[in-house]
Design an enzyme around this catalytic site. Structure first.
Site, PDB file in Angstrom:
ATOM      1  N   ALA A 215       1.123  -0.911  -0.069  1.00  0.00           N
ATOM      2  CA  ALA A 215      -0.047   0.161  -0.286  1.00  0.00           C
ATOM      3  C   ALA A 215       1.128   1.465  -0.126  1.00  0.00           C
ATOM      4  CB  ALA A 215      -0.968   0.136   1.065  1.00  0.00           C
ATOM      5  N   ASP A 216       0.285   1.970  -0.734  1.00  0.00           N
ATOM      6  CA  ASP A 216       1.171   3.266  -0.905  1.00  0.00           C
ATOM      7  C   ASP A 216       0.683   4.462  -0.105  1.00  0.00           C
ATOM      8  OD1 ASP A 216      -0.447   4.141  -2.451  1.00  0.00           O
ATOM      9  OD2 ASP A 216       0.661   4.197  -4.832  1.00  0.00           O
ATOM     10  N   SER A 217       0.703   6.145   0.052  1.00  0.00           N
ATOM     11  CA  SER A 217      -0.335   6.451   0.298  1.00  0.00           C
ATOM     12  C   SER A 217      -0.995   6.998   0.235  1.00  0.00           C
ATOM     13  CB  SER A 217       0.479   7.733   1.016  1.00  0.00           C
ATOM     14  OG  SER A 217       0.811   8.746  -0.696  1.00  0.00           O
TER      15      SER A 217
ATOM     16  N   ASP B  14      -3.401   3.942  -1.764  1.00  0.00           N
ATOM     17  CA  ASP B  14      -4.404   3.956  -0.938  1.00  0.00           C
ATOM     18  C   ASP B  14      -4.419   3.822   0.381  1.00  0.00           C
ATOM     19  OD1 ASP B  14      -3.469   1.735  -3.663  1.00  0.00           O
ATOM     20  OD2 ASP B  14      -1.470   1.029  -3.137  1.00  0.00           O
ATOM     21  N   ALA B  15      -3.638   4.497   0.836  1.00  0.00           N
ATOM     22  CA  ALA B  15      -3.811   4.094   2.318  1.00  0.00           C
ATOM     23  C   ALA B  15      -5.024   5.574   2.815  1.00  0.00           C
ATOM     24  CB  ALA B  15      -2.841   4.238   3.439  1.00  0.00           C
TER      25      ALA B  15
END
Length: 76
Positions: free
Chosen positions: A34-36, A38-39
């Site tokens: 998860a990247d930012s 996605d978060a």
């Protein structure tokens, strides 16, 4: 559905991965990729699902277990 099952579903759908990969011990970034962005999507979906706000959790939530525990505490 349990809190974990709901969290698992939201994460697997947002990251397009198998639910079996989303374990309590899984790190959102390192293990699940998860990247930012996605978060943010995951948090928004969880806020809608549980009717809570994650404003205070940004720095403390790293793993799936952290998310589940945050939700449990927010519902008390």
């Amino acid at each position: 559905m349990t809190i974990f099952e709901n969290v698992q579903k939201v994460i697997s759908e947002n990251l397009n991965i198998d639910k079996e990969k989303v374990t309590l011990e899984a790190d959102l970034a390192k293990d699940l990729g998860a990247d930012s962005i996605d978060a943010v999507d995951i948090v928004m979906d969880l806020e809608d699902c549980f009717g809570i706000s994650f404003d205070d959790a940004n720095d403390t939530v790293k793993t799936v277990k952290d998310l589940v525990e945050f939700i449990e505490n927010a519902q008390k």
